[in-house]
Motif scaffolding. Structure first.
Motif, PDB file in Angstrom:
ATOM      1  N   GLU A 183      36.519  51.496  36.865  1.00 35.89           N
ATOM      2  CA  GLU A 183      37.380  50.343  36.601  1.00 35.89           C
ATOM      3  C   GLU A 183      37.162  49.761  35.200  1.00 35.89           C
ATOM      4  O   GLU A 183      37.960  48.945  34.731  1.00 35.89           O
ATOM      5  CB  GLU A 183      37.160  49.246  37.640  1.00 35.89           C
ATOM      6  CG  GLU A 183      35.738  48.708  37.724  1.00 35.89           C
ATOM      7  CD  GLU A 183      34.887  49.415  38.771  1.00 35.89           C
ATOM      8  OE1 GLU A 183      34.022  48.754  39.378  1.00 35.89           O
ATOM      9  OE2 GLU A 183      35.103  50.630  38.989  1.00 35.89           O
ATOM     10  N   ILE A 186      39.466  52.309  30.362  1.00 31.14           N
ATOM     11  CA  ILE A 186      40.897  52.056  30.186  1.00 31.14           C
ATOM     12  C   ILE A 186      41.472  53.112  29.242  1.00 31.14           C
ATOM     13  O   ILE A 186      40.990  53.282  28.115  1.00 31.14           O
ATOM     14  CB  ILE A 186      41.162  50.656  29.594  1.00 31.14           C
ATOM     15  CG1 ILE A 186      40.464  49.563  30.436  1.00 31.14           C
ATOM     16  CG2 ILE A 186      42.652  50.407  29.470  1.00 31.14           C
ATOM     17  CD1 ILE A 186      40.994  49.443  31.837  1.00 31.14           C
ATOM     18  N   ASN A 205      41.224  55.795  40.324  1.00 30.82           N
ATOM     19  CA  ASN A 205      42.144  54.695  40.006  1.00 30.82           C
ATOM     20  C   ASN A 205      41.937  54.201  38.575  1.00 30.82           C
ATOM     21  O   ASN A 205      41.820  53.001  38.307  1.00 30.82           O
ATOM     22  CB  ASN A 205      41.962  53.543  40.994  1.00 30.82           C
ATOM     23  CG  ASN A 205      43.136  52.570  40.961  1.00 30.82           C
ATOM     24  OD1 ASN A 205      44.263  52.959  40.650  1.00 30.82           O
ATOM     25  ND2 ASN A 205      42.876  51.317  41.268  1.00 30.82           N
ATOM     26  N   ARG A 207      42.983  53.177  34.977  1.00 30.50           N
ATOM     27  CA  ARG A 207      44.193  52.566  34.423  1.00 30.50           C
ATOM     28  C   ARG A 207      44.592  53.271  33.137  1.00 30.50           C
ATOM     29  O   ARG A 207      43.774  53.458  32.240  1.00 30.50           O
ATOM     30  CB  ARG A 207      43.946  51.079  34.144  1.00 30.50           C
ATOM     31  CG  ARG A 207      45.157  50.345  33.553  1.00 30.50           C
ATOM     32  CD  ARG A 207      46.283  50.252  34.570  1.00 30.50           C
ATOM     33  NE  ARG A 207      47.294  49.277  34.168  1.00 30.50           N
ATOM     34  CZ  ARG A 207      48.441  49.591  33.525  1.00 30.50           C
ATOM     35  NH1 ARG A 207      48.687  50.844  33.178  1.00 30.50           N
ATOM     36  NH2 ARG A 207      49.310  48.635  33.242  1.00 30.50           N
TER      37      ARG A 207
END
Length: 233
Positions: A183, A186, A205, A207
């Motif tokens: 997380e 990026i 997941n 981004r």
């Protein structure tokens, strides 16, 4: 300007083509041509490379020249730690971007109890591992070393034990275990990826701000959103 220190790393053993080592010197030439004294105003340290391995046969099919990249990771990480201990900002100028894994390793070694945020502006995801790589080129693997994730659910290669041992050694440089949380990674503009990398991005997941998003919303708005996402780092 911030009290910075240039760390120049001319390694280019991890790419499939040659020439990346010329990048840092090209930046110097541009500065000189424009009468910019940036590279004369701040200390510069040169990191030893393992580029001599370009003249030797590849030993590890699924992690080409990994034995040299281990040394590059160690050398870059050590210089990053030294710069931070000197209360300077380490600005790393490198050749092939496998070396980014060494930069991240050094930051985590300097701040083992803190969360690191990584903003990866690239067309490529660089999430491959020896188990998934289609080429064996290690410039496609630095973020997997930072995430400490082998992506075995997408395995395509049967990796020899000797290569596995070196891969584990590479991942442990600077800090054993995960250096960056998924997380806290990026992507910006990532668009040229293989199926194995897409699978990993979906599983973790991660981004990704697409090129279309940046064009539509503007770089400043994207930067502000990234700052919010990484506010705990």
């Amino acid at each position: 300007m911030e009290n910075i220190k240039f760390i120049i790393n001319r390694s280019e053993i991890a790419a499939g083509t040659r020439g990346a080592s010329l990048g840092p010197e090209s930046l110097k030439v541009v500065a000189w041509k424009n009468e910019n004294s940036l590279f004369g105003d701040y200390p510069i340290v040169e990191v030893p490379t393992a580029n001599h391995l370009l003249n030797k046969p590849v030993k590890h099919q699924f992690a080409k020249r990994i034995e040299g990249l281990i040394e590059v990771y160690k050398n870059v990480a050590a210089e990053v730690v030294t710069a931070i201990n000197e209360n300077t900002f380490p600005l790393v100028l490198a050749g092939d971007h496998a070396s980014a894994g060494g930069t991240i390793a050094g930051l985590k070694a300097a701040y083992p109890d803190k969360r690191l945020g990584v903003i990866w502006v690239d067309a490529h995801g660089d999430l491959h591992t020896p188990y998934t790589t289609p080429s064996g080129n290690m410039h496609g693997m630095p973020l997997s070393t930072a995430l400490n994730d082998d992506n075995l659910s997408s395995k395509r290669n049967d990796v020899p034990n000797e290569t596995v041992q070196l891969w584990e050694k590479l991942k442990a440089i600077g800090f054993e275990g995960q250096k960056v949380k998924p997380e806290d990674l990026i992507f910006v503009g990532v668009r040229d990826v293989e199926d194995e990398e897409i699978s990993m991005m979906n599983r973790l997941n991660i981004r990704n701000f697409t090129v279309d998003e940046v064009r539509l919303n503007g770089a400043a708005n994207i930067a502000n959103e990234i700052n919010q996402l990484l506010s705990q780092c």
